[in-house]
Design an enzyme around this catalytic site. Sequence first.
Site, PDB file in Angstrom:
ATOM      1  N   SER A 134       0.860  -1.173   0.000  1.00 27.37           N
ATOM      2  CA  SER A 134       0.000   0.000   0.000  1.00 27.37           C
ATOM      3  C   SER A 134       0.901   1.230   0.000  1.00 27.37           C
ATOM      4  CB  SER A 134      -0.924  -0.048   1.229  1.00 27.37           C
ATOM      5  OG  SER A 134      -1.773   1.068   1.278  1.00 27.37           O
ATOM      6  N   TYR A 148      -4.329   8.162  -7.067  1.00 29.98           N
ATOM      7  CA  TYR A 148      -3.420   7.225  -6.404  1.00 29.98           C
ATOM      8  C   TYR A 148      -3.819   7.062  -4.944  1.00 29.98           C
ATOM      9  CZ  TYR A 148       0.834   5.103  -4.559  1.00 29.98           C
ATOM     10  OH  TYR A 148       1.714   4.260  -3.939  1.00 29.98           O
ATOM     11  N   LYS A 152      -5.030   3.477  -3.029  1.00 32.42           N
ATOM     12  CA  LYS A 152      -4.409   2.887  -1.855  1.00 32.42           C
ATOM     13  C   LYS A 152      -5.369   2.846  -0.662  1.00 32.42           C
ATOM     14  CE  LYS A 152      -0.562   1.852  -3.808  1.00 32.42           C
ATOM     15  NZ  LYS A 152      -0.240   0.415  -4.068  1.00 32.42           N
TER      16      LYS A 152
END
Length: 271
Positions: A134, A148, A152
């Site tokens: 992660s 992004y 995550k």
Amino acid sequence: MAKTIFITGASRGFGKLWAAAFLERGDQVVATARNLDTLKDLQQQYGDALLPIQLDVNNRAASFAAVQQAYKHFGRIDVLINNAGYGLFGTIEEASEQEARDQLETNVFGLLWATQAVIPIMRAQGKGHIIQVSSVLGLITLPVLGLYNASKWAVEGLSETLAAEVKGFGIDVTLVEPNGFTTDWGGASAVHSQPLAVYEGVKAAFAAGVTPDIFGNPAATPAAILKLVDTANPPLRLFLGKVALPWTKQVYAERLATWEEWDEVAVAAHG
């Protein structure tokens, strides 16, 4: 005892460094990459201990086939490291539909397919360890990396749930959450949205905060990963780097203060 490690995204960066570290100490490694030429050096050095498999993690059927190939070849899979992924740079408004879908497709669904594929094998073994790469940006956020960040955060929620679901089968789950490191994640591996001039100030402020001292050295990470896979009771979460914990503590303190400030309103809404 030697372990069999399956690593996605092993062509460079963390994936290749960790693959080399496992091989060096005598483990067997299944390394996937879109371009197998990137793994030739490891194959020449470590021979049959390495099984390179060409894989686009976005292809669910191919991910399942790769896991089955690895299992048939080595007879077991002790550890899955979902490392494949990349960063999309651009504000939320700037991201095109295709860029947004591609970011989530690789970082979330690519991770999901390999995870789903390996669970039955580990369940039958009565033992296994799934490591999801992660980011500290799965817990807190930065501007200019919104998609992004979102990918995550999805990985965090998926994996924390998974940990509770598979614990009874002897399968451990760990979220590895690096802060910034000097890989090519922000270079050749990155994708950049078409810029809008209105966000120049936001991007300048973001760039000003990106100083060399916040980045860790990737070569220092293998020892942590080796220790993680060897521990009898691995943690659900592990930061990599010295920046992640103090930064997260600061942000969470601010969140808690806001929740406390608005608690009376929240309780009243309960009815």
